[in-house]
Design an enzyme around this catalytic site. Structure first.
Site, mmCIF file in Angstrom:
data_model
loop_
_atom_site.group_PDB
_atom_site.id
_atom_site.type_symbol
_atom_site.label_atom_id
_atom_site.label_comp_id
_atom_site.label_asym_id
_atom_site.label_seq_id
_atom_site.Cartn_x
_atom_site.Cartn_y
_atom_site.Cartn_z
ATOM 1 C CB SER A 24 -3.450 -14.619 8.748
ATOM 2 O OG SER A 24 -4.504 -14.237 9.601
ATOM 3 C CE LYS A 75 -9.644 -7.365 3.568
ATOM 4 N NZ LYS A 75 -9.363 -6.176 4.367
ATOM 5 C CG ASP A 111 -10.991 -3.941 7.512
ATOM 6 O OD1 ASP A 111 -10.513 -4.698 8.382
ATOM 7 O OD2 ASP A 111 -10.916 -4.169 6.285
ATOM 8 C CB ALA A 140 -6.891 0.432 4.404
ATOM 9 N NE ARG A 161 0.656 5.688 -7.000
ATOM 10 C CZ ARG A 161 1.211 4.508 -6.792
ATOM 11 N NH1 ARG A 161 2.525 4.404 -6.709
ATOM 12 N NH2 ARG A 161 0.468 3.430 -6.662
ATOM 13 C CE1 TYR A 235 0.893 -6.850 11.792
ATOM 14 C CE2 TYR A 235 -0.833 -5.689 10.608
ATOM 15 C CZ TYR A 235 -0.143 -6.847 10.871
ATOM 16 O OH TYR A 235 -0.471 -7.996 10.206
ATOM 17 N N GLY A 256 -1.058 0.424 13.313
ATOM 18 C CA GLY A 256 -2.248 -0.297 12.866
ATOM 19 C C GLY A 256 -2.551 -1.602 13.579
HETATM 20 P P1 ATR Z 1 -5.405 -1.489 0.812
HETATM 21 O O1 ATR Z 1 -6.551 -2.417 0.579
HETATM 22 O O2 ATR Z 1 -4.404 -2.001 1.814
HETATM 23 O O3 ATR Z 1 -5.849 -0.098 1.117
HETATM 24 P P2 ATR Z 1 -4.929 -0.924 -1.970
HETATM 25 O O4 ATR Z 1 -6.398 -1.028 -2.199
HETATM 26 O O5 ATR Z 1 -4.010 -1.582 -2.928
HETATM 27 O O6 ATR Z 1 -4.550 -1.474 -0.539
HETATM 28 O O7 ATR Z 1 -4.568 0.657 -1.860
HETATM 29 C C1 ATR Z 1 -3.289 1.102 -1.689
HETATM 30 C C2 ATR Z 1 -3.278 2.658 -1.695
HETATM 31 O O8 ATR Z 1 -1.953 3.083 -1.425
HETATM 32 C C3 ATR Z 1 -3.662 3.272 -3.029
HETATM 33 O O9 ATR Z 1 -4.361 4.466 -2.800
HETATM 34 C C4 ATR Z 1 -2.297 3.550 -3.681
HETATM 35 O O10 ATR Z 1 -2.269 4.661 -4.548
HETATM 36 P P3 ATR Z 1 -2.860 4.589 -6.074
HETATM 37 O O11 ATR Z 1 -4.349 4.725 -5.933
HETATM 38 O O12 ATR Z 1 -2.246 5.749 -6.746
HETATM 39 O O13 ATR Z 1 -2.428 3.273 -6.619
HETATM 40 C C5 ATR Z 1 -1.463 3.885 -2.483
HETATM 41 N N1 ATR Z 1 -0.044 3.556 -2.704
HETATM 42 C C6 ATR Z 1 0.539 2.337 -2.601
HETATM 43 N N2 ATR Z 1 1.855 2.408 -2.879
HETATM 44 C C7 ATR Z 1 2.114 3.711 -3.173
HETATM 45 C C8 ATR Z 1 3.288 4.445 -3.532
HETATM 46 N N3 ATR Z 1 4.481 3.851 -3.630
HETATM 47 N N4 ATR Z 1 3.164 5.778 -3.741
HETATM 48 C C9 ATR Z 1 1.986 6.399 -3.611
HETATM 49 N N5 ATR Z 1 0.831 5.764 -3.289
HETATM 50 C C10 ATR Z 1 0.898 4.438 -3.069
#
Ligand code: ATR
Length: 294
Positions: A24, A75, A111, A140, A161, A235, A256
């Site tokens: 961090s 969180k 955020d 996010a 996805r 970032y 970011g």
């Molecule tokens: P954060 O809090 O940083 O947003 P998160 O809650 O784990 O992290 O969310 C990550 C997002 O990135 C999700 O929407 C994830 O897609 P899924 O909902 O299908 O899991 C997406 N994501 C992460 N890695 C991915 C990958 N390799 N291909 C497609 N989507 C991905």
């Protein structure tokens, strides 16, 4: 020898709880702010082991901290443990900033405001009447989608996805009058048209983040234009493959780091009641851009 005076009996404490917390940059950010503003506060990292969150926050309350940040993986749990939740934290379902006062814990999510302030500062424009595509539907994306909907975006596409997560997020936000919000699955053949028709594209996934520097979150889409703004919440690296491709085709690009710094500065304002002047915010940003280059 000199007596070290930066921490005395009057110094109050701030910190960040999470696991891991070693990476961090919030301690550097907040301690720089306190030094610049002449505020007697110290900010330290607290690595909290799984299962110990409640004990940790009761301890922080007992030792009379001013407040603390919360990061991965706590969180969402934190949103259930505070006494009061801000409207944005309630909508987002996650707390990243807690203020402790009068024996109570107040939960906020900075955020969304961090994204909005950094976007406006770096692009000189806002979200009103814009067509915006958000890629990803995690934490996010939630913060960003809630904010841009509240700030008057005309059309929001949430591309993910896993369709069900995009759908849940679209439902959560709901549509304000004159606004449309649509969930779209990553493989949908309309995606390239949706992206080409968006004024703003925001990547909220970890695709392209160090060490996955060749990762690209938009499938085979490369049809960026000079009127588009492409924002990547990543970032590290400072310029992801997404930002490089968009920049090559004339789009305005933003990474970011600003979101990270502005969410922290907003948290600092909540804890101290101070307003960080915009010239100081700008200086902090330049300082950290250089710091992270090393
Ligand atoms: P954060 O809090 O940083 O947003 P998160 O809650 O784990 O992290 O969310 C990550 C997002 O990135 C999700 O929407 C994830 O897609 P899924 O909902 O299908 O899991 C997406 N994501 C992460 N890695 C991915 C990958 N390799 N291909 C497609 N989507 C991905």
């Amino acid at each position: 020898m000199q007596i070290e005076m930066s921490i005395t009996g009057k110094t109050r404490l701030l910190g960040i709880i999470g696991n891991p917390v070693e990476h961090s940059i919030s301690p550097q950010l907040h301690n720089t702010l306190s030094k610049e503003l002449g505020v007697d506060l110290a900010y330290v990292p607290f690595k909290v082991e799984y299962g110990n969150l409640e004990k940790a926050i009761n301890g922080l309350k007992a030792v009379n901290v001013i407040g603390f940040n919360v990061t991965i993986p706590y969180k969402e749990e934190m949103a259930r443990l505070v006494d009061e939740l801000s409207e944005e934290a309630r909508l987002i379902g996650a707390v990243n900033t807690v203020k402790s006062a009068d024996g109570k814990l107040y939960g906020y999510n900075t955020d969304a405001e961090g994204f909005s302030r950094s976007f406006k500062q770096e692009t000189g424009t806002g979200f009103e009447d814009k067509n915006i595509a958000i890629v990803g539907a995690g934490g996010a994306a939630r913060a960003i989608a809630v904010k841009i909907a509240l700030e008057g975006a005309r059309q929001i596409h949430i591309i993910n996805r896993t369709f069900s997560k995009a759908y849940e997020l679209a439902k959560l936000i709901g549509e304000n009058p004159g606004q449309t919000i649509e969930a779209v699955e990553s493989g949908n053949p309309r995606i390239n048209d949706i992206l080409a028709g968006s004024d703003i594209i925001v990547n909220t996934t970890s695709i392209g983040m160090h060490p996955d520097k060749d990762g690209y979150p938009l499938g085979n889409f490369l049809d960026f234009s000079g009127r588009q703004i492409v924002y990547d919440v990543i970032y590290n690296p400072a310029k992801t493959k997404l930002l490089m491709e968009a920049e090559k085709r004339g789009s305005k690009i933003v990474n970011g780091l600003g979101m990270l710094l502005f969410q922290g500065m907003y948290a600092y304002e909540i804890w101290t009641g101070l307003k960080i002047p915009s010239d100081l915010a700008g200086e902090i940003q330049s300082l950290f851009i250089n710091y992270l280059k090393k």
